[in-house]
Design a protein around this motif. Structure first.
Motif, PDB file in Angstrom:
ATOM      1  N   VAL A 199       0.864  -1.186   0.000  1.00  0.00           N
ATOM      2  CA  VAL A 199       0.000   0.000   0.000  1.00  0.00           C
ATOM      3  C   VAL A 199       0.894   1.227   0.000  1.00  0.00           C
ATOM      4  N   VAL A 200       0.693   2.111  -0.978  1.00  0.00           N
ATOM      5  CA  VAL A 200       1.440   3.358  -1.090  1.00  0.00           C
ATOM      6  C   VAL A 200       0.430   4.491  -1.078  1.00  0.00           C
ATOM      7  N   SER A 201       0.613   5.482  -0.197  1.00  0.00           N
ATOM      8  CA  SER A 201      -0.366   6.565  -0.125  1.00  0.00           C
ATOM      9  C   SER A 201       0.252   7.851   0.381  1.00  0.00           C
ATOM     10  N   THR A 202      -0.063   8.952  -0.311  1.00  0.00           N
ATOM     11  CA  THR A 202       0.338  10.266   0.162  1.00  0.00           C
ATOM     12  C   THR A 202      -0.719  10.868   1.081  1.00  0.00           C
ATOM     13  N   ARG A 203      -1.856  10.201   1.237  1.00  0.00           N
ATOM     14  CA  ARG A 203      -2.900  10.694   2.145  1.00  0.00           C
ATOM     15  C   ARG A 203      -2.367  10.621   3.576  1.00  0.00           C
ATOM     16  N   PRO A 204      -2.362  11.729   4.317  1.00  0.00           N
ATOM     17  CA  PRO A 204      -1.736  11.748   5.652  1.00  0.00           C
ATOM     18  C   PRO A 204      -2.284  10.663   6.578  1.00  0.00           C
ATOM     19  N   GLY A 205      -1.359   9.852   7.099  1.00  0.00           N
ATOM     20  CA  GLY A 205      -1.705   8.858   8.102  1.00  0.00           C
ATOM     21  C   GLY A 205      -2.349   7.596   7.575  1.00  0.00           C
ATOM     22  N   LEU A 206      -2.652   7.520   6.283  1.00  0.00           N
ATOM     23  CA  LEU A 206      -3.385   6.359   5.777  1.00  0.00           C
ATOM     24  C   LEU A 206      -2.557   5.082   5.857  1.00  0.00           C
ATOM     25  N   ALA A 207      -1.323   5.121   5.386  1.00  0.00           N
ATOM     26  CA  ALA A 207      -0.494   3.917   5.413  1.00  0.00           C
ATOM     27  C   ALA A 207      -0.268   3.441   6.845  1.00  0.00           C
ATOM     28  N   ALA A 208      -0.059   4.380   7.774  1.00  0.00           N
ATOM     29  CA  ALA A 208       0.143   4.010   9.172  1.00  0.00           C
ATOM     30  C   ALA A 208      -1.107   3.346   9.740  1.00  0.00           C
ATOM     31  N   LYS A 209      -2.273   3.849   9.368  1.00  0.00           N
ATOM     32  CA  LYS A 209      -3.517   3.256   9.858  1.00  0.00           C
ATOM     33  C   LYS A 209      -3.723   1.864   9.279  1.00  0.00           C
ATOM     34  N   VAL A 210      -3.395   1.697   7.994  1.00  0.00           N
ATOM     35  CA  VAL A 210      -3.490   0.371   7.376  1.00  0.00           C
ATOM     36  C   VAL A 210      -2.537  -0.592   8.070  1.00  0.00           C
ATOM     37  N   ARG A 211      -1.341  -0.133   8.388  1.00  0.00           N
ATOM     38  CA  ARG A 211      -0.364  -0.986   9.073  1.00  0.00           C
ATOM     39  C   ARG A 211      -0.896  -1.421  10.433  1.00  0.00           C
ATOM     40  N   GLN A 212      -1.498  -0.491  11.146  1.00  0.00           N
ATOM     41  CA  GLN A 212      -2.068  -0.820  12.451  1.00  0.00           C
ATOM     42  C   GLN A 212      -3.220  -1.819  12.311  1.00  0.00           C
ATOM     43  N   LEU A 213      -4.099  -1.580  11.341  1.00  0.00           N
ATOM     44  CA  LEU A 213      -5.219  -2.488  11.127  1.00  0.00           C
ATOM     45  C   LEU A 213      -4.753  -3.867  10.684  1.00  0.00           C
ATOM     46  N   SER A 214      -3.605  -3.937   9.992  1.00  0.00           N
ATOM     47  CA  SER A 214      -3.079  -5.238   9.566  1.00  0.00           C
ATOM     48  C   SER A 214      -2.522  -6.033  10.738  1.00  0.00           C
ATOM     49  N   ASN A 215      -2.332  -5.374  11.868  1.00  0.00           N
ATOM     50  CA  ASN A 215      -1.863  -6.033  13.099  1.00  0.00           C
ATOM     51  C   ASN A 215      -3.000  -6.043  14.117  1.00  0.00           C
ATOM     52  N   PHE A 216      -4.182  -6.437  13.633  1.00  0.00           N
ATOM     53  CA  PHE A 216      -5.394  -6.588  14.446  1.00  0.00           C
ATOM     54  C   PHE A 216      -6.011  -5.262  14.885  1.00  0.00           C
ATOM     55  N   GLY A 217      -5.335  -4.137  14.582  1.00  0.00           N
ATOM     56  CA  GLY A 217      -5.788  -2.844  15.076  1.00  0.00           C
ATOM     57  C   GLY A 217      -5.161  -2.463  16.399  1.00  0.00           C
ATOM     58  N   ILE A 218      -4.125  -3.186  16.797  1.00  0.00           N
ATOM     59  CA  ILE A 218      -3.467  -2.946  18.092  1.00  0.00           C
ATOM     60  C   ILE A 218      -2.590  -1.692  18.022  1.00  0.00           C
ATOM     61  N   ASN A 219      -2.683  -0.854  19.019  1.00  0.00           N
ATOM     62  CA  ASN A 219      -1.835   0.335  19.095  1.00  0.00           C
ATOM     63  C   ASN A 219      -0.448  -0.034  19.610  1.00  0.00           C
ATOM     64  N   LEU A 220       0.591   0.380  18.865  1.00  0.00           N
ATOM     65  CA  LEU A 220       1.974   0.164  19.291  1.00  0.00           C
ATOM     66  C   LEU A 220       2.710   1.480  19.497  1.00  0.00           C
ATOM     67  N   ASP A 221       1.981   2.598  19.438  1.00  0.00           N
ATOM     68  CA  ASP A 221       2.581   3.927  19.551  1.00  0.00           C
ATOM     69  C   ASP A 221       2.411   4.455  20.977  1.00  0.00           C
ATOM     70  N   PRO A 222       3.510   4.614  21.732  1.00  0.00           N
ATOM     71  CA  PRO A 222       3.396   5.116  23.109  1.00  0.00           C
ATOM     72  C   PRO A 222       2.814   6.524  23.195  1.00  0.00           C
ATOM     73  N   ALA A 223       2.911   7.301  22.103  1.00  0.00           N
ATOM     74  CA  ALA A 223       2.418   8.678  22.130  1.00  0.00           C
ATOM     75  C   ALA A 223       0.936   8.784  21.803  1.00  0.00           C
ATOM     76  N   ALA A 224       0.312   7.659  21.446  1.00  0.00           N
ATOM     77  CA  ALA A 224      -1.107   7.697  21.066  1.00  0.00           C
ATOM     78  C   ALA A 224      -1.997   7.838  22.291  1.00  0.00           C
ATOM     79  N   ASP A 225      -3.237   8.225  22.057  1.00  0.00           N
ATOM     80  CA  ASP A 225      -4.211   8.364  23.147  1.00  0.00           C
ATOM     81  C   ASP A 225      -4.591   7.013  23.738  1.00  0.00           C
ATOM     82  N   VAL A 226      -4.509   5.962  22.919  1.00  0.00           N
ATOM     83  CA  VAL A 226      -4.862   4.614  23.368  1.00  0.00           C
ATOM     84  C   VAL A 226      -3.628   3.937  23.949  1.00  0.00           C
ATOM     85  N   PRO A 227      -3.751   3.224  25.072  1.00  0.00           N
ATOM     86  CA  PRO A 227      -2.586   2.554  25.655  1.00  0.00           C
ATOM     87  C   PRO A 227      -1.958   1.550  24.691  1.00  0.00           C
ATOM     88  N   VAL A 228      -0.658   1.355  24.779  1.00  0.00           N
ATOM     89  CA  VAL A 228       0.029   0.356  23.972  1.00  0.00           C
ATOM     90  C   VAL A 228      -0.554  -1.019  24.287  1.00  0.00           C
TER      91      VAL A 228
END
Length: 383
Positions: A199-228
């Protein structure tokens, strides 16, 4: 004295790396004991793609296959429930099933009579007659779209456009425009990894969101609002494995040579078959200012359905495999009845009645080429 029948000429032959070529990469993988979950080989492959697309690595991600890539991109766009996604009626079924599995409604549109693709002009016409929420054009048989035209369409309409570029790696580029592309790395594609997608996208944040969804939707970013470790979205398991990344890296290392070989073969075959058919074959027209760099299929349009049927019969008698791409059309799929919206698609229907896929694969022998040429000549009245 009986003569044995010749071997069948296959339709496709995967051009996969040899075990010997793979061994160094598999040893690297085994040394790290990292076999999935965004391992070092996946990251190396993604870095190589980022260089080729001249984009930050954060603007692309690998996935397990292109179908899941399409589903997750559509999900990541946050379209309204039941959103209508415009797709061509002439395409592989995965384009439609990805829309349905993402929870949306496919709208089946016509294609251009020459390039065989859903174009911005066709999409604009559809939007004038009904509400559309997103557009999913297909790089049919790997033929690239003009991204500047689709970027302009996005700006004019505000509708997101996602190019199903499954067969178009190495041909479909962003061409200096903004956009979203989804590629397949299936074994039959120009860059084979066995299975896989990009997946290649210049749309802001889209590729990162796809990557997260490809890993069940689990948050791995300590800076996010949702706990790791917590779910940030409802995803699935669509990660590319290290095994497939190893194959992809080997394929990428020799892609240019493979592409040149495929281009040369396509040129030779189309020239020879056109001559054999007395000019009665029609080939896919270039859809934009970019060319098909690494063809993986050879599809010819016959003058009419009867001539196609004759060519099919003669090919079968000569033990030459053929295929009707893409038959039946999406408009004729019973499972889609009541689940998709059908627009007028007369050009797609005409195309479906006259198009035939012929053998195309690397290292095709001269005897095989001549046998195909002879049959085409017979079917089209060339001799």
């Amino acid at each position: 004295m009986s003569t044995s029948a010749p071997e069948w000429i296959p339709l496709l032959v995967p051009d996969m790396p040899s075990p010997e070529e793979l061994l160094p990469w598999l040893r690297r993988m085994h040394a790290t004991h990292h076999y999935s979950n965004f391992g070092p080989l996946v990251r190396e492959l993604e870095a190589a793609f980022a260089r080729r697309f001249a984009l930050p690595q954060a603007q692309l991600t690998t996935v397990a296959n292109a179908t899941q890539g399409l589903e997750l991109v559509l999900q990541a766009l946050d379209l309204p429930a039941g959103a209508r996604v415009l797709i061509p009626a002439f395409t592989f079924v995965a384009t439609a099933t990805a829309v349905l599995r993402a929870g949306f409604t496919p709208v089946l549109a016509d294609v251009d009579a020459h390039c065989w693709m859903l174009t911005p002009a066709i999409a604009r016409d559809a939007c004038q007659h009904m509400h559309i929420d997103a557009v999913l054009p297909v790089a049919t048989f790997g033929m690239p779209h003009g991204m500047l035209e689709w970027h302009q369409f996005e700006k004019e309409t505000g509708l997101p456009v996602v190019i199903d570029a499954a067969a178009a790696y190495g041909s479909q580029w962003l061409q200096g425009a903004e956009g979203t592309l989804v590629f397949s790395l299936h074994t039959t594609k120009s860059l084979p990894a066995g299975e896989g997608g990009l997946v290649v996208s210049t749309r802001p944040g889209l590729a990162a969101k796809v990557r997260q969804l490809s890993n069940f939707g689990i948050n791995l970013d300590p800076a996010a609002d949702v706990p790791v470790g917590a779910l940030a979205g409802v995803g699935t398991n669509a990660k590319m494995s290290e095994y497939h990344a190893a194959i992809g890296l080997v394929s990428l290392s020799k892609w240019e040579l493979s592409a040149q070989s495929r281009q040369a073969l396509q040129c030779d075959l189309t020239t020879a078959l056109s001559a054999a058919a007395n000019g009665r074959l029609v080939w896919q027209a270039q859809g934009c200012d970019a060319s098909l760099m690494a063809p993986t299929l050879l599809c010819a349009r016959l003058p009419d359905a009867q001539t196609r049927a004759t060519l099919e019969r003669l090919c079968a008698e000569a033990r030459i495999m053929t295929r009707r791409w893409y038959q039946p059309l999406l408009t004729g799929m019973q499972v889609l009845q009541g689940r998709a919206i059908e627009l007028n698609a007369h050009r797609a229907i005409d195309l479906g009645e006259t198009l035939l896929g012929l053998p195309f694969f690397p290292d095709m022998a001269l005897e095989q080429r001549q046998r195909i040429q002879d049959v085409v000549a017979r079917a089209c009245g060339g001799q």
